[in-house]
Design a protein around this motif. Structure first.
Motif, PDB file in Angstrom:
ATOM      1  N   PHE A  41     -27.722   0.125  47.194  1.00 35.47           N
ATOM      2  CA  PHE A  41     -27.737   1.235  48.140  1.00 35.47           C
ATOM      3  C   PHE A  41     -26.476   1.318  49.206  1.00 35.47           C
ATOM      4  CE2 PHE A  41     -30.049  -2.809  48.721  1.00 35.47           C
ATOM      5  CZ  PHE A  41     -29.190  -3.777  49.525  1.00 35.47           C
ATOM      6  N   TRP A 101     -21.289  -5.298  57.306  1.00 37.35           N
ATOM      7  CA  TRP A 101     -20.059  -5.918  57.585  1.00 37.35           C
ATOM      8  C   TRP A 101     -18.956  -4.963  57.408  1.00 37.35           C
ATOM      9  CZ3 TRP A 101     -21.451  -9.790  59.966  1.00 37.35           C
ATOM     10  CH2 TRP A 101     -22.633 -10.452  59.525  1.00 37.35           C
ATOM     11  N   HIS A 102     -19.279  -3.688  56.933  1.00 39.58           N
ATOM     12  CA  HIS A 102     -18.297  -2.854  57.108  1.00 39.58           C
ATOM     13  C   HIS A 102     -18.518  -2.007  58.400  1.00 39.58           C
ATOM     14  CE1 HIS A 102     -16.677   1.211  55.058  1.00 39.58           C
ATOM     15  NE2 HIS A 102     -16.038   0.850  55.634  1.00 39.58           N
ATOM     16  N   ASP A 137     -19.326  -6.211  48.958  1.00 39.38           N
ATOM     17  CA  ASP A 137     -21.133  -5.962  49.161  1.00 39.38           C
ATOM     18  C   ASP A 137     -21.654  -5.330  48.011  1.00 39.38           C
ATOM     19  OD1 ASP A 137     -23.746  -6.270  49.835  1.00 39.38           O
ATOM     20  OD2 ASP A 137     -23.268  -5.798  52.111  1.00 39.38           O
ATOM     21  N   PRO A 138     -21.378  -5.561  46.894  1.00 42.41           N
ATOM     22  CA  PRO A 138     -21.925  -4.657  46.058  1.00 42.41           C
ATOM     23  C   PRO A 138     -23.408  -4.335  45.518  1.00 42.41           C
ATOM     24  CG  PRO A 138     -21.124  -6.788  44.599  1.00 42.41           C
ATOM     25  CD  PRO A 138     -21.080  -6.957  46.306  1.00 42.41           C
ATOM     26  N   GLN A 139     -24.046  -4.050  46.734  1.00 41.18           N
ATOM     27  CA  GLN A 139     -25.502  -3.856  46.121  1.00 41.18           C
ATOM     28  C   GLN A 139     -25.720  -2.186  46.056  1.00 41.18           C
ATOM     29  OE1 GLN A 139     -28.179  -6.877  48.207  1.00 41.18           O
ATOM     30  NE2 GLN A 139     -26.739  -6.525  49.993  1.00 41.18           N
ATOM     31  N   LEU A 170     -34.935   1.140  50.545  1.00 46.46           N
ATOM     32  CA  LEU A 170     -35.348   1.159  52.019  1.00 46.46           C
ATOM     33  C   LEU A 170     -34.517   1.879  52.880  1.00 46.46           C
ATOM     34  CD1 LEU A 170     -36.303  -2.360  53.356  1.00 46.46           C
ATOM     35  CD2 LEU A 170     -34.524  -1.270  54.783  1.00 46.46           C
ATOM     36  N   PHE A 171     -33.201   1.991  52.679  1.00 48.36           N
ATOM     37  CA  PHE A 171     -32.285   2.927  53.328  1.00 48.36           C
ATOM     38  C   PHE A 171     -32.571   4.369  53.199  1.00 48.36           C
ATOM     39  CE2 PHE A 171     -29.835  -1.279  52.968  1.00 48.36           C
ATOM     40  CZ  PHE A 171     -29.569  -1.480  53.910  1.00 48.36           C
ATOM     41  N   ALA A 212     -26.400  -7.023  65.457  1.00 51.33           N
ATOM     42  CA  ALA A 212     -27.696  -6.415  65.054  1.00 51.33           C
ATOM     43  C   ALA A 212     -27.327  -4.938  64.795  1.00 51.33           C
ATOM     44  CB  ALA A 212     -28.709  -6.241  66.425  1.00 51.33           C
ATOM     45  N   TRP A 213     -27.812  -4.360  63.654  1.00 53.90           N
ATOM     46  CA  TRP A 213     -27.972  -3.056  63.075  1.00 53.90           C
ATOM     47  C   TRP A 213     -28.943  -2.378  63.223  1.00 53.90           C
ATOM     48  CZ3 TRP A 213     -26.110  -7.349  59.814  1.00 53.90           C
ATOM     49  CH2 TRP A 213     -24.946  -7.723  59.849  1.00 53.90           C
ATOM     50  N   PHE A 263     -15.704  -0.228  50.180  1.00 51.91           N
ATOM     51  CA  PHE A 263     -15.872  -1.311  50.764  1.00 51.91           C
ATOM     52  C   PHE A 263     -16.946  -2.133  50.119  1.00 51.91           C
ATOM     53  CE2 PHE A 263     -17.888  -4.473  53.709  1.00 51.91           C
ATOM     54  CZ  PHE A 263     -16.972  -4.971  54.332  1.00 51.91           C
ATOM     55  N   ALA A 264     -18.102  -1.652  49.808  1.00 50.34           N
ATOM     56  CA  ALA A 264     -19.123  -2.295  48.815  1.00 50.34           C
ATOM     57  C   ALA A 264     -18.638  -2.737  47.612  1.00 50.34           C
ATOM     58  CB  ALA A 264     -20.444  -1.122  48.623  1.00 50.34           C
TER      59      ALA A 264
END
Lengths: 147, 147
Positions: B39, B59-60, B35-37, B50-51, B88-89, B30-31
């Protein structure tokens, strides 16, 4: 673009992303995997639905908004890390749409308990090629301070 | 489950979805696409972030929440059609998580201008196998009335 720390951000700052095109096959592939509802999967079923034609899942629009943001559309140090926010889809994303994300810093708030970070409220409007908003996301982002 | 129309829904009604497992490969796929970050893509980079370890894109998590909802976790006539909402997550989705969606009807509001439909506010908590919320979504849904 130089990544921006909390200290570099202030309300009113604006960013514009690169653009990204979406086609019917991508809409259906996302739907098959995550949101298999007829109006995201099939033109005929979609025409008979409230959408009046094939429409991307709102979560597809949300996911598609991320790469433009992380590719420089929101040049934030440490990445775009959302704690949450408000999301609205004023109209659906359609096959053939070309999306661009327009963002504005709304609020910058250093953390009281964590001196190394803060929260930034970023309002990101995802617009199609006609300038119509397909998504408005007001997100609370975790942003590091300069050490 | 019989699909429910606006007329069948009232505040306090609750639904529980089937469960769905997620692994590291799905998080990375998915990333890569959306959302290719670092982490979301790489264990080592994630550990230093941070994770503190590989984490799914928010969004996944949002996308993964849809199939359980549309497969009976929110048995709404005409489908789950969101106009927007708050998301919220509280914590990230991790590799190996098993997600279940717990929903509650918060508000039911017939439309004044469109007698064939109304808006329902549905609060959906996506919880992992330890019962911890990875997402809280309070969505405004368009729901048809019985004709």
């Amino acid at each position: 673009m130089t990544p921006l720390y909390l200290d570099d951000l202030s309300p009113g700052q604006r960013f514009t992303s690169a653009s990204l095109a979406i086609d019917a096959e991508a809409i259906k592939a996302f739907a098959r995997q995550f949101d298999p509802q007829p109006f995201h999967l099939d033109e005929e079923a979609a025409a008979a639905s409230l959408f009046g034609g094939l429409a991307a899942s709102g979560w597809h629009t949300a996911a598609l908004t991320m790469r433009p943001l992380t590719d420089g559309g929101a040049p934030i140090a440490g990445g775009v890390i959302g704690a949450g926010g408000e999301i609205a889809w004023p109209r659906p994303t359609r096959p053939g749409d070309v999306l661009t994300v327009f963002s504005e810093v709304i609020e910058v708030k250093p953390s009281k308990s964590r001196p190394d970070r803060g929260m930034v409220t970023l309002r990101s409007e995802t617009r199609n090629q006609r300038g119509e908003a397909v998504q408005v996301l007001t997100a609370r982002l975790v942003v590091p301070r300069r050490s």
